[in-house]
Each structure stands twice: as C-alpha cells, then as structure tokens.
Design a protein around this motif. Structure first.
Motif, short mmCIF file in Angstrom:
data_model
loop_
_atom_site.label_atom_id
_atom_site.label_comp_id
_atom_site.label_asym_id
_atom_site.label_seq_id
_atom_site.Cartn_x
_atom_site.Cartn_y
_atom_site.Cartn_z
N GLY A 297 -6.34 -11.91 7.51
CA GLY A 297 -7.33 -10.91 7.86
C GLY A 297 -6.91 -9.49 7.53
N HIS A 298 -5.63 -9.30 7.23
CA HIS A 298 -5.13 -7.97 6.88
C HIS A 298 -4.93 -7.79 5.38
CE1 HIS A 298 -4.28 -6.74 11.09
NE2 HIS A 298 -4.14 -8.04 11.27
N ASP A 299 -5.35 -8.82 4.62
CA ASP A 299 -5.24 -8.75 3.15
C ASP A 299 -6.47 -8.01 2.62
OD1 ASP A 299 -4.42 -9.05 0.58
OD2 ASP A 299 -4.75 -11.23 0.47
N ASP A 300 -6.46 -6.69 2.74
CA ASP A 300 -7.63 -5.88 2.42
C ASP A 300 -7.91 -5.84 0.92
OD1 ASP A 300 -7.90 -5.27 5.09
OD2 ASP A 300 -6.74 -3.41 4.95
N ALA A 301 -9.21 -5.64 0.60
CA ALA A 301 -9.60 -5.47 -0.79
C ALA A 301 -9.15 -4.11 -1.30
CB ALA A 301 -11.11 -5.61 -0.93
N PRO B 82 7.11 -3.25 -6.80
CA PRO B 82 8.47 -3.11 -7.33
C PRO B 82 9.45 -3.91 -6.48
CG PRO B 82 7.39 -0.96 -7.10
CD PRO B 82 6.53 -1.96 -6.39
N ALA B 83 10.59 -4.21 -7.05
CA ALA B 83 11.63 -4.97 -6.33
C ALA B 83 12.03 -4.23 -5.06
CB ALA B 83 12.84 -5.17 -7.23
N GLY B 84 12.15 -4.98 -3.98
CA GLY B 84 12.59 -4.40 -2.71
C GLY B 84 11.49 -3.78 -1.88
N VAL B 85 10.25 -3.83 -2.38
CA VAL B 85 9.12 -3.21 -1.67
C VAL B 85 8.20 -4.31 -1.14
CG1 VAL B 85 7.15 -1.66 -1.88
CG2 VAL B 85 9.25 -1.17 -3.14
N GLU B 86 7.75 -4.16 0.10
CA GLU B 86 6.80 -5.12 0.67
C GLU B 86 5.71 -4.39 1.44
OE1 GLU B 86 9.01 -6.34 4.85
OE2 GLU B 86 9.24 -7.65 3.10
N ILE B 87 4.62 -5.10 1.68
CA ILE B 87 3.50 -4.55 2.44
C ILE B 87 3.49 -5.23 3.81
CG2 ILE B 87 0.99 -4.29 2.54
CD1 ILE B 87 0.96 -4.37 -0.51
N PRO B 88 3.89 -4.52 4.86
CA PRO B 88 3.99 -5.15 6.18
C PRO B 88 2.70 -5.76 6.67
CG PRO B 88 5.11 -3.01 6.16
CD PRO B 88 4.37 -3.12 4.87
N ALA B 89 1.55 -5.19 6.31
CA ALA B 89 0.26 -5.70 6.79
C ALA B 89 0.05 -7.15 6.41
CB ALA B 89 -0.87 -4.84 6.24
N TYR C 218 -6.99 -7.93 -4.16
CA TYR C 218 -6.54 -7.74 -2.78
C TYR C 218 -5.11 -7.18 -2.75
CZ TYR C 218 -10.57 -10.62 -1.47
OH TYR C 218 -11.84 -11.12 -1.30
N LEU C 219 -4.70 -6.77 -1.55
CA LEU C 219 -3.33 -6.28 -1.39
C LEU C 219 -2.31 -7.31 -1.89
CD1 LEU C 219 -3.42 -4.62 2.17
CD2 LEU C 219 -3.19 -3.46 -0.03
#
Length: 201
Positions: free
Chosen positions: A181-185, A168-175, A161-162
């Motif tokens: 429910g937004h943790d997509d495969a 990497p450091a400093g990077v995030e997934i806003p979803a 999953y997401l």
C-alpha cells in the motif's frame, strides 16, 4: 557519491528576535547546526551566498560542508524559513551527519527520455509525474544528488511505481518496507480523456 559543496559560516554570539532582525538588516541569515556528538552551534550566513545556493537542487538534498572557523561540519538542510512576500531567507537549520550512521533524506527525481517514449510521442496520451522527490535511507557516502527515472519505454497505460525505480547501490526506500500500500505511483501514462474507474460504494 554526490559532490559535496562548501559554504562558509560564522559563529553567532547574540541570540533573540531583536538580534536576528539586526542580522537580517545587515544582509546576514541566522541559523543553527545541530545533531551528532557535538553541541548545537548558533551560526550566521551571508544572505547573498545562501540566496544563490537555494536555487540549486543540491542545496536541499546533498551533503553540504559548512566551514565554521576552519572546522568542517557535514550537514543536511532540515528547515529553511522564508519571508512571506520579500525575497528574504529568515532562518536555516542544518543537521550534522555521521559517516557511519544511516541518514534519511528527500532526493529529487530526474525524468529523462519522456519526449522520445511511445507515450510522449502520442498526442492522445497524458503523462503525469505523481512524485517529484522520494524519501530514501542510506549512508552519507551513498546519498545521490538525484534519482534518474528513464521513461524511454513508457507506453499508454503504463504506471511506474516506487518499486520500479533503479536505485544507486546502498540506497533504499523505507516506505517499501511498510507494504504494498506504500508503493506509490511515480509516473502515470493514460489516454487523454480516459476516466478513472469509479470507486466501489
């Protein structure tokens, strides 16, 4: 930090559909640079240079240095219009980025070690890549050219999953802040011929 790439541009003094058609006939692509604390700049690109650049992943997801009259504009590609059937780029939109402002961009996923994984070695397992890119938020200096997904331990029945991605450091997934429910495969490994469980009526 991903490597930045420089493209030279020229200021475009004429506007309108007629002027744009003339530019394209001359091997030039009209475009615009906008955003930041500067006025939008109407510009033009060498078509051959852009045509070659657009075959690279960095053209879509990395910060590009646009050299306009000796001034560097750090930008991300936001839109590219193509001709419906000719090998022709019609227009380009680039957005300026600020070193101190979080940006949102789509970053391609790079899958490695699938062939050597337990799932990859099995003829009975079908591995599907559900996503090819992911939307991230970060400062420009932290923007990766791609995110590596290591499938070396992938087994039949596994789902990545997401939330499982190593960012990497400093990077995030806003979803992921929007809930489970937004943790997509991202990757699914299932036995070939296996059917999905029917949805409840």
């Amino acid at each position: 930090m991903a490597k930045s790439h420089e493209i030279k541009v020229v200021r475009r003094d004429v506007q309108g559909q007629g002027a744009s058609r003339r530019l394209r006939h001359a091997g030039v692509v009209p475009g615009i640079i906008y955003g930041g604390d500067r006025e939008p700049a109407m510009v033009q690109f060498n078509h051959n240079e852009i045509w070659l650049a657009q075959f690279n992943d960095w053209f879509y997801s990395s910060i590009i240095d646009l050299n306009l009259d000796g001034t560097i504009h750090k930008v991300l590609l936001r839109d590219m219009q193509r001709h419906p059937y000719k090998q022709l780029i019609m227009h380009l939109d680039f957005q300026r980025v600020s070193d101190n402002e979080v940006l949102h961009a789509s970053v391609p996923l790079t899958f490695i070690n699938e062939d050597t994984s337990p799932a990859g070695k099995s003829s009975d397992v079908l591995v599907t890549h559900e996503l090819k890119e992911v939307s991230v938020a970060c400062l420009p200096k932290d923007l990766p050219q791609s995110i590596v997904v290591d499938l070396g331990e992938l087994k039949a029945g596994d789902v990545i999953y997401l939330s499982n991605l190593k960012l990497p450091a400093g990077v995030e997934i806003p979803a992921l802040k929007l809930g489970k429910g937004h943790d997509d495969a991202v990757v699914i490994a299932k036995t070939a011929g296996a059917e999905e469980a029917p949805a409840a009526e």
